[in-house]
Design a protein around this motif. Structure first.
Motif, PDB file in Angstrom:
ATOM      1  N   ILE A  93       0.852  -1.189   0.000  1.00 22.69           N
ATOM      2  CA  ILE A  93       0.000   0.000   0.000  1.00 22.69           C
ATOM      3  C   ILE A  93       0.888   1.240   0.000  1.00 22.69           C
ATOM      4  CG2 ILE A  93      -1.748   1.277   1.326  1.00 22.69           C
ATOM      5  CD1 ILE A  93      -2.763  -1.419   0.155  1.00 22.69           C
ATOM      6  N   ILE A  94       1.926   1.224   0.821  1.00 23.06           N
ATOM      7  CA  ILE A  94       2.871   2.339   0.948  1.00 23.06           C
ATOM      8  C   ILE A  94       4.131   1.982   0.157  1.00 23.06           C
ATOM      9  CG2 ILE A  94       4.164   3.795   2.571  1.00 23.06           C
ATOM     10  CD1 ILE A  94       1.112   3.854   3.056  1.00 23.06           C
ATOM     11  N   PRO A  95       4.558   2.839  -0.797  1.00 22.42           N
ATOM     12  CA  PRO A  95       5.747   2.509  -1.596  1.00 22.42           C
ATOM     13  C   PRO A  95       7.034   2.514  -0.768  1.00 22.42           C
ATOM     14  CG  PRO A  95       4.869   4.669  -2.221  1.00 22.42           C
ATOM     15  CD  PRO A  95       3.931   4.088  -1.206  1.00 22.42           C
ATOM     16  N   GLU A  96       8.030   1.795  -1.279  1.00 22.55           N
ATOM     17  CA  GLU A  96       9.277   1.578  -0.533  1.00 22.55           C
ATOM     18  C   GLU A  96       9.974   2.867  -0.113  1.00 22.55           C
ATOM     19  OE1 GLU A  96      12.439   0.685  -4.129  1.00 22.55           O
ATOM     20  OE2 GLU A  96      11.169  -0.966  -3.445  1.00 22.55           O
ATOM     21  N   ASN A  97       9.996   3.878  -0.981  1.00 24.60           N
ATOM     22  CA  ASN A  97      10.699   5.110  -0.592  1.00 24.60           C
ATOM     23  C   ASN A  97      10.028   5.764   0.613  1.00 24.60           C
ATOM     24  OD1 ASN A  97       8.502   5.777  -2.232  1.00 24.60           O
ATOM     25  ND2 ASN A  97       9.494   7.593  -3.061  1.00 24.60           N
ATOM     26  N   SER A  98       8.711   5.697   0.698  1.00 23.50           N
ATOM     27  CA  SER A  98       7.995   6.238   1.857  1.00 23.50           C
ATOM     28  C   SER A  98       8.216   5.373   3.090  1.00 23.50           C
ATOM     29  CB  SER A  98       6.498   6.334   1.569  1.00 23.50           C
ATOM     30  OG  SER A  98       6.237   7.274   0.561  1.00 23.50           O
ATOM     31  N   ARG A  99       8.157   4.038   2.905  1.00 21.38           N
ATOM     32  CA  ARG A  99       8.370   3.146   4.047  1.00 21.38           C
ATOM     33  C   ARG A  99       9.775   3.309   4.622  1.00 21.38           C
ATOM     34  NH1 ARG A  99       8.308  -1.992   2.497  1.00 21.38           N
ATOM     35  NH2 ARG A  99       8.171  -1.573   0.286  1.00 21.38           N
ATOM     36  N   GLN A 100      10.761   3.539   3.744  1.00 21.13           N
ATOM     37  CA  GLN A 100      12.136   3.764   4.220  1.00 21.13           C
ATOM     38  C   GLN A 100      12.197   4.985   5.138  1.00 21.13           C
ATOM     39  OE1 GLN A 100      14.080   3.817   0.200  1.00 21.13           O
ATOM     40  NE2 GLN A 100      15.744   2.916   1.375  1.00 21.13           N
ATOM     41  N   ILE A 101      11.615   6.087   4.702  1.00 18.45           N
ATOM     42  CA  ILE A 101      11.644   7.327   5.485  1.00 18.45           C
ATOM     43  C   ILE A 101      10.885   7.152   6.796  1.00 18.45           C
ATOM     44  CG2 ILE A 101      10.858   9.738   5.526  1.00 18.45           C
ATOM     45  CD1 ILE A 101      13.356   9.354   3.824  1.00 18.45           C
ATOM     46  N   ILE A 102       9.742   6.479   6.742  1.00 20.70           N
ATOM     47  CA  ILE A 102       8.941   6.264   7.956  1.00 20.70           C
ATOM     48  C   ILE A 102       9.742   5.469   8.983  1.00 20.70           C
ATOM     49  CG2 ILE A 102       6.903   5.075   8.885  1.00 20.70           C
ATOM     50  CD1 ILE A 102       5.516   5.851   6.154  1.00 20.70           C
ATOM     51  N   ILE A 103      10.348   4.370   8.569  1.00 22.16           N
ATOM     52  CA  ILE A 103      11.127   3.535   9.503  1.00 22.16           C
ATOM     53  C   ILE A 103      12.362   4.306   9.993  1.00 22.16           C
ATOM     54  CG2 ILE A 103      12.513   1.418   9.748  1.00 22.16           C
ATOM     55  CD1 ILE A 103       9.508   0.880   9.729  1.00 22.16           C
ATOM     56  N   ALA A 104      13.047   5.003   9.099  1.00 19.22           N
ATOM     57  CA  ALA A 104      14.245   5.759   9.488  1.00 19.22           C
ATOM     58  C   ALA A 104      13.919   6.903  10.438  1.00 19.22           C
ATOM     59  CB  ALA A 104      14.965   6.283   8.247  1.00 19.22           C
ATOM     60  N   SER A 105      12.688   7.369  10.442  1.00 22.16           N
ATOM     61  CA  SER A 105      12.323   8.479  11.329  1.00 22.16           C
ATOM     62  C   SER A 105      12.182   8.050  12.788  1.00 22.16           C
ATOM     63  CB  SER A 105      11.025   9.142  10.858  1.00 22.16           C
ATOM     64  OG  SER A 105       9.917   8.304  11.094  1.00 22.16           O
ATOM     65  N   LEU A 106      12.141   6.754  13.025  1.00 20.54           N
ATOM     66  CA  LEU A 106      12.069   6.269  14.409  1.00 20.54           C
ATOM     67  C   LEU A 106      13.414   6.510  15.086  1.00 20.54           C
ATOM     68  CD1 LEU A 106      10.188   2.919  13.692  1.00 20.54           C
ATOM     69  CD2 LEU A 106       9.215   5.040  14.619  1.00 20.54           C
ATOM     70  N   GLN A 107      13.406   7.148  16.229  1.00 23.28           N
ATOM     71  CA  GLN A 107      14.654   7.555  16.879  1.00 23.28           C
ATOM     72  C   GLN A 107      15.562   6.382  17.233  1.00 23.28           C
ATOM     73  OE1 GLN A 107      13.078   9.574  20.377  1.00 23.28           O
ATOM     74  NE2 GLN A 107      13.827   7.919  21.656  1.00 23.28           N
ATOM     75  N   PHE A 108      14.997   5.208  17.473  1.00 21.40           N
ATOM     76  CA  PHE A 108      15.802   4.057  17.888  1.00 21.40           C
ATOM     77  C   PHE A 108      16.314   3.232  16.716  1.00 21.40           C
ATOM     78  CE2 PHE A 108      11.260   3.293  18.545  1.00 21.40           C
ATOM     79  CZ  PHE A 108      11.029   2.296  17.605  1.00 21.40           C
ATOM     80  N   VAL A 109      16.000   3.624  15.490  1.00 26.62           N
ATOM     81  CA  VAL A 109      16.501   2.941  14.292  1.00 26.62           C
ATOM     82  C   VAL A 109      17.751   3.669  13.817  1.00 26.62           C
ATOM     83  CG1 VAL A 109      16.024   2.394  11.865  1.00 26.62           C
ATOM     84  CG2 VAL A 109      14.243   2.052  13.598  1.00 26.62           C
ATOM     85  N   ASP A 110      18.827   2.900  13.604  1.00 31.21           N
ATOM     86  CA  ASP A 110      20.099   3.490  13.179  1.00 31.21           C
ATOM     87  C   ASP A 110      20.354   3.353  11.685  1.00 31.21           C
ATOM     88  OD1 ASP A 110      21.406   4.280  15.816  1.00 31.21           O
ATOM     89  OD2 ASP A 110      20.781   2.214  16.194  1.00 31.21           O
ATOM     90  N   ALA A 111      19.765   2.349  11.058  1.00 35.13           N
ATOM     91  CA  ALA A 111      20.001   2.123   9.633  1.00 35.13           C
ATOM     92  C   ALA A 111      18.820   1.380   9.027  1.00 35.13           C
ATOM     93  CB  ALA A 111      21.278   1.314   9.424  1.00 35.13           C
ATOM     94  N   VAL A 112      18.493   1.753   7.784  1.00 36.52           N
ATOM     95  CA  VAL A 112      17.445   1.085   7.018  1.00 36.52           C
ATOM     96  C   VAL A 112      18.052   0.695   5.682  1.00 36.52           C
ATOM     97  CG1 VAL A 112      15.163   1.304   5.950  1.00 36.52           C
ATOM     98  CG2 VAL A 112      15.631   2.455   8.127  1.00 36.52           C
ATOM     99  N   ILE A 113      17.822  -0.552   5.286  1.00 33.58           N
ATOM    100  CA  ILE A 113      18.344  -1.035   4.011  1.00 33.58           C
ATOM    101  C   ILE A 113      17.270  -1.860   3.313  1.00 33.58           C
ATOM    102  CG2 ILE A 113      19.474  -2.995   5.154  1.00 33.58           C
ATOM    103  CD1 ILE A 113      21.658  -2.720   2.885  1.00 33.58           C
TER     104      ILE A 113
END
Length: 163
Positions: free
Chosen positions: A79-99
């Motif tokens: 439903i949500i495209p990958e570029n948006s999902r990447q930014i959403i997950i990376a915006s979490l303060q406890f996440v250091d890297a998204v790949i």
């Protein structure tokens, strides 16, 4: 640096991530890895990722690409495209890297980054978690975190579609 640019610094290619992991390893930091589609992020996802982050010093999140999700869940997903999902997950303060990864499973990615902890939700049997044997062989741990009842992206999508 703007907040959005800080978020974008958490988005990695494999080569760049391997360099970052090398620095974290030299610093003696414990690496935690979890993965998923995270299509329609909900409280259940947040709880699993936050608890995963508590296990070590750095949390890496492997994110299924759009093509990977389509192979697994059908052409109407994500439903949500990958570029948006990447930014959403990376915006979490406890996440250091998204790949992103495009394979059906994160096995190749896990073998490349070799985390100290491999974490999945409690709907997985630890003995069946992809890459788990490799992590254990290398001295790491495979951990499951109980699911938050009532939260599922598929259930949310079905509720929206069926009223």
């Amino acid at each position: 640096m703007s907040h959005l640019n800080i978020i974008k610094t958490k988005l990695y290619t494999l080569d760049a991530l391997k360099l970052k992991i090398e620095a974290w390893n030299i610093a003696g930091e414990k690496i935690v890895f979890s993965n998923g589609c995270f299509d329609i992020l909900h409280m259940g996802h947040i709880e699993i990722l936050a608890k995963a982050a508590d296990l070590g010093d750095r949390l890496i999140v492997g994110l299924n690409s759009d093509t990977s999700i389509q192979k697994l869940k059908g052409v109407e997903r994500p439903i949500i495209p990958e570029n948006s999902r990447q930014i959403i997950i990376a915006s979490l303060q406890f996440v250091d890297a998204v790949i992103l990864f495009s394979e059906n499973t994160p096995f190749q990615l896990i073998s490349e980054i070799n985390p100290d902890f491999l974490v999945k939700g409690g709907d997985y049997n630890p003995s069946n978690i992809i890459g788990g044997d490799l992590i254990k062989k290398n001295g790491g741990e495979v951990i499951t975190i109980p699911l938050k009842k009532g939260f599922s992206s598929s259930n949310i999508i079905n509720k929206i579609q069926n009223g």
